[in-house]
Write an enzyme that holds these catalytic residues in place. Sequence first.
Site, mmCIF file in Angstrom:
data_model
loop_
_atom_site.group_PDB
_atom_site.id
_atom_site.type_symbol
_atom_site.label_atom_id
_atom_site.label_comp_id
_atom_site.label_asym_id
_atom_site.label_seq_id
_atom_site.Cartn_x
_atom_site.Cartn_y
_atom_site.Cartn_z
ATOM 1 N N LYS A 168 0.927 -1.191 -0.046
ATOM 2 C CA LYS A 168 -0.045 -0.057 -0.014
ATOM 3 C C LYS A 168 0.935 1.254 -0.053
ATOM 4 C CE LYS A 168 -3.256 3.091 0.886
ATOM 5 N NZ LYS A 168 -4.147 3.539 -0.040
ATOM 6 N N SER A 169 0.728 2.162 -0.800
ATOM 7 C CA SER A 169 1.473 3.508 -0.666
ATOM 8 C C SER A 169 1.407 3.912 0.560
ATOM 9 C CB SER A 169 0.743 4.544 -1.536
ATOM 10 O OG SER A 169 0.498 4.173 -2.913
ATOM 11 N N SER B 85 -12.463 6.739 -1.569
ATOM 12 C CA SER B 85 -11.681 7.745 -1.071
ATOM 13 C C SER B 85 -11.180 7.567 0.253
ATOM 14 C CB SER B 85 -12.754 9.130 -1.005
ATOM 15 O OG SER B 85 -11.963 10.240 -0.949
ATOM 16 N N CYS C 263 -2.377 10.113 -6.004
ATOM 17 C CA CYS C 263 -3.133 10.004 -5.057
ATOM 18 C C CYS C 263 -4.302 11.054 -5.228
ATOM 19 C CB CYS C 263 -2.540 9.858 -3.672
ATOM 20 S SG CYS C 263 -3.951 9.286 -2.491
ATOM 21 N N GLY D 131 -12.456 -0.329 -11.734
ATOM 22 C CA GLY D 131 -13.361 -1.435 -12.661
ATOM 23 C C GLY D 131 -13.516 -1.218 -13.873
HETATM 24 C C1 LIG Z 1 -2.447 6.592 -2.234
HETATM 25 C C2 LIG Z 1 -3.784 6.874 -2.312
HETATM 26 C C3 LIG Z 1 -4.671 6.448 -3.280
HETATM 27 C C4 LIG Z 1 -6.026 6.189 -2.608
HETATM 28 C C5 LIG Z 1 -6.483 6.368 -1.487
HETATM 29 O O1 LIG Z 1 -5.632 6.063 -0.323
HETATM 30 O O2 LIG Z 1 -7.415 7.191 -1.184
HETATM 31 N N1 LIG Z 1 -7.189 5.725 -3.476
HETATM 32 C C6 LIG Z 1 -6.789 5.721 -4.609
HETATM 33 O O3 LIG Z 1 -7.518 5.097 -5.770
HETATM 34 N N2 LIG Z 1 -5.470 5.751 -5.291
HETATM 35 C C7 LIG Z 1 -4.367 6.225 -4.629
HETATM 36 O O4 LIG Z 1 -3.488 6.464 -5.188
#
Ligand SMILES: C=Cc1c(C(=O)O)[nH]c(=O)[nH]c1=O
Length: 314
Positions: free
Chosen positions: A44-45, A73, A132, A225
């Site tokens: 996860k980022s 979100s 993001c 999707g």
């Molecule tokens: C890193 C946050 C991201 C998120 C998030 O953590 O809201 N949602 C996404 O669809 N893409 C993202 O890059």
Amino acid sequence: SSLATTFLDLPLANPLMNASGVWCSVASQLEALLESESGAMVTKSCTLDPRNGNPEPRYRVLDGNKPWGSINSMGLPNEGFPYYLRYTERHDYETKPLFISISGLTLDDNLAMVDSLKDAVTPAILEINLSCPNVPGKAQLGYDFDAMDTLLAEVTSGYGQRQLGVKLPPYFDIAHFDEAAAILNRYPSVAFVTCINSIGNALVIDINTESVIIKPKDGFGGLGGDYVLPTALANVNAFYRRCPEKAVIGCGGVKSGHEAFLHILAGATLVQMGTALYEEGPGIFTRVKAELLEIMKQKGYENLADFHGKLKTL
Ligand SMILES: C=Cc1c(C(=O)O)[nH]c(=O)[nH]c1=O
């Protein structure tokens, strides 16, 4: 037929992996991905410090009608960089390659994480998230070309020219494909681009409640999707054509061997799954692998190279 492939000279059993953010926030999920039949996996980022993210409901699957998809979100909830760095130090790299995704809230945070990664000398592959869309008050880096250029200049020098990649938002204008690719091509150590992140700030409305369906940002969230597949394929092919020295990882709208095949045909070397993985779980890799192999067999393709990037035009 075989799904074997290589990425940055690493061997992979198959081109399938998770999209960052899905089934990869905590150790139990990462262990499930390791045990799954995915060819690789990404964390996860993360931000420097742990984050709770946005209030719930913050993810909803859109499965009432066709097309099918998700809106989210999340707000970048994650365990903080040290947690994922520790995971990179105990990952079993013999089983499959690991990518680590970072999404610092500031340039300095990104540089601090890159610096720690460089010192850690970990085999994990860095994917910097420039897209993001769900942190209130923060514009996506991928849509601010000057900021993106500055970040890449600082990060690539900080990372000692070690190979890394970027996660890009979808672009919708040829001039933007041209401009983003021109910037990326000035950084040879940016060895891959992952296209696409969710289509940011969509709005799903429920006719029965006459309301939005996620709580954060008045219901505005990233779309995934079926809805995003044509845009994902366009971005994969646009950067495949413009960045011949880089690999492209496809992400967006993949839920079966069919869409995985299309992404590879459009130029993707690896293919990520988000929404479909979120809903089905890591068993999806076994299913999609078999479906992709079946399509290749029907078409007489022995391996991915037989059709990779071979999209025809009229
Ligand atoms: C890193 C946050 C991201 C998120 C998030 O953590 O809201 N949602 C996404 O669809 N893409 C993202 O890059």
